[in-house]
Design a protein around this motif. Structure first.
Motif, short mmCIF file in Angstrom:
data_model
loop_
_atom_site.label_atom_id
_atom_site.label_comp_id
_atom_site.label_asym_id
_atom_site.label_seq_id
_atom_site.Cartn_x
_atom_site.Cartn_y
_atom_site.Cartn_z
N ASP A 1 0.81 -1.22 0.00
CA ASP A 1 0.00 0.00 0.00
C ASP A 1 0.85 1.27 0.00
O ASP A 1 0.37 2.34 -0.35
CB ASP A 1 -0.91 0.03 1.23
CG ASP A 1 -2.14 -0.84 1.04
OD1 ASP A 1 -2.38 -1.31 -0.08
OD2 ASP A 1 -2.87 -1.04 2.03
N THR B 1 0.34 13.00 -3.28
CA THR B 1 -0.28 12.06 -2.36
C THR B 1 0.82 11.26 -1.68
O THR B 1 1.83 10.93 -2.31
CB THR B 1 -1.27 11.10 -3.06
OG1 THR B 1 -0.56 10.30 -4.02
CG2 THR B 1 -2.39 11.85 -3.74
N HIS C 1 1.23 8.04 1.41
CA HIS C 1 0.62 7.12 2.37
C HIS C 1 0.91 7.63 3.78
O HIS C 1 2.04 8.05 4.07
CB HIS C 1 1.18 5.71 2.19
CG HIS C 1 0.43 4.68 2.95
ND1 HIS C 1 0.53 4.54 4.32
CD2 HIS C 1 -0.48 3.76 2.54
CE1 HIS C 1 -0.26 3.56 4.72
NE2 HIS C 1 -0.88 3.08 3.67
N THR D 1 -7.45 13.44 3.63
CA THR D 1 -7.03 12.04 3.58
C THR D 1 -8.15 11.26 2.93
O THR D 1 -9.30 11.33 3.37
CB THR D 1 -6.71 11.51 5.00
OG1 THR D 1 -5.70 12.34 5.58
CG2 THR D 1 -6.20 10.07 4.94
N ARG E 1 -9.09 7.77 -0.13
CA ARG E 1 -8.64 6.53 -0.76
C ARG E 1 -8.44 6.81 -2.25
O ARG E 1 -9.30 7.37 -2.91
CB ARG E 1 -9.67 5.42 -0.56
CG ARG E 1 -9.86 5.12 0.93
CD ARG E 1 -9.84 3.64 1.20
NE ARG E 1 -9.90 3.41 2.64
CZ ARG E 1 -8.88 2.91 3.33
NH1 ARG E 1 -7.77 2.58 2.74
NH2 ARG E 1 -9.00 2.72 4.62
N LYS F 1 -6.33 2.67 -1.91
CA LYS F 1 -5.20 2.86 -0.98
C LYS F 1 -5.33 4.20 -0.28
O LYS F 1 -5.57 5.22 -0.90
CB LYS F 1 -3.89 2.76 -1.74
CG LYS F 1 -3.66 1.38 -2.36
CD LYS F 1 -2.42 1.36 -3.22
CE LYS F 1 -2.31 0.12 -4.05
NZ LYS F 1 -1.90 -1.04 -3.35
N LYS F 2 -5.13 4.19 1.03
CA LYS F 2 -5.26 5.41 1.82
C LYS F 2 -4.10 6.35 1.51
O LYS F 2 -2.94 5.94 1.50
CB LYS F 2 -5.26 5.06 3.32
CG LYS F 2 -5.64 6.18 4.22
CD LYS F 2 -5.75 5.69 5.67
CE LYS F 2 -6.25 6.77 6.58
NZ LYS F 2 -6.36 6.28 7.96
N ARG F 3 -4.43 7.64 1.28
CA ARG F 3 -3.42 8.64 0.96
C ARG F 3 -3.76 9.99 1.57
O ARG F 3 -4.92 10.39 1.58
CB ARG F 3 -3.30 8.85 -0.57
CG ARG F 3 -2.75 7.66 -1.34
CD ARG F 3 -1.28 7.46 -1.05
NE ARG F 3 -0.66 6.46 -1.85
CZ ARG F 3 -0.53 5.17 -1.52
NH1 ARG F 3 -1.03 4.73 -0.41
NH2 ARG F 3 0.08 4.33 -2.33
N HIS F 4 -2.72 10.67 2.06
CA HIS F 4 -2.87 12.08 2.39
C HIS F 4 -2.72 12.85 1.08
O HIS F 4 -1.83 12.54 0.27
CB HIS F 4 -1.75 12.56 3.32
CG HIS F 4 -1.82 12.07 4.72
ND1 HIS F 4 -2.97 12.02 5.47
CD2 HIS F 4 -0.83 11.61 5.54
CE1 HIS F 4 -2.70 11.57 6.67
NE2 HIS F 4 -1.41 11.30 6.75
#
Length: 170
Positions: A32, A131, A133, A153, A155, A160-163
């Motif tokens: 991820d 972006t 993680h 924040t 997906r 996938k989680k992203r700032h």
């Protein structure tokens, strides 16, 4: 003493950039954290959709940074912060910054980003976005030290989680 040189990439660099990207991806234990790009994506950013800066030491590429100019594409991060249509033209994405593990800790990500910011500023880009993680603390710290702020924040990239990071150029 040999110096590390930062310069724009050319077509002949595509294979080496792709190889470095995949070498680094293999060293990352959490899938991820990093999304590798295709050769087509890399080539597109040398020719038309942005530019790539490379860090060269002893005539070898040891790292790179991909800048994407998304304009009105549906994945323009400016849409995530509700920029109006006209402002979307002034958004640039810092897509990937990749440094070979043996050359980390030398400030190369910062140097590549500062050079990219200089080029983008001269060309009128007001919104520099990226972006990262949330667990990728080295990269996140490099961005925040250069004045980027977490604005959201979400997906991205298939969940996938992203700032989402933003730095405004004046």
């Amino acid at each position: 003493m040999k110096m590390i040189i930062i310069e724009k990439s050319q077509e002949q660099d595509v294979k080496r950039i792709f190889d470095i990207m995949n070498t680094v991806k293999e060293t990352i234990q959490d899938d991820d954290l990093f999304c590798a790009d295709s050769k087509e994506f890399i080539t597109m950013h040398i020719h038309e959709a942005g530019f790539i800066l490379k860090a060269v030491y002893n005539e070898e590429i040891i790292g790179f940074l991909i800048v994407r100019i998304p304009k009105y594409e549906e994945d323009n991060l400016g849409l995530d912060i509700q920029l109006n249509h006209k402002e979307l033209e002034k958004v640039a994405h810092i897509e990937s910054v990749v440094i070979l593990p043996v050359h980390r800790g030398k400030g190369l990500q910062k140097r590549l980003m500062m050079e990219a910011e200089n080029i983008l500023s001269k060309n009128g880009f007001r919104y520099l976005m990226a972006t990262v993680h949330p667990k990728n603390l080295p990269s996140l710290n490099n961005f925040t030290k250069l004045g980027y702020e977490i604005v959201k924040t979400v997906r991205k990239y298939g969940g996938k989680k992203r700032h989402i990071l933003l730095k405004r150029n004046n």
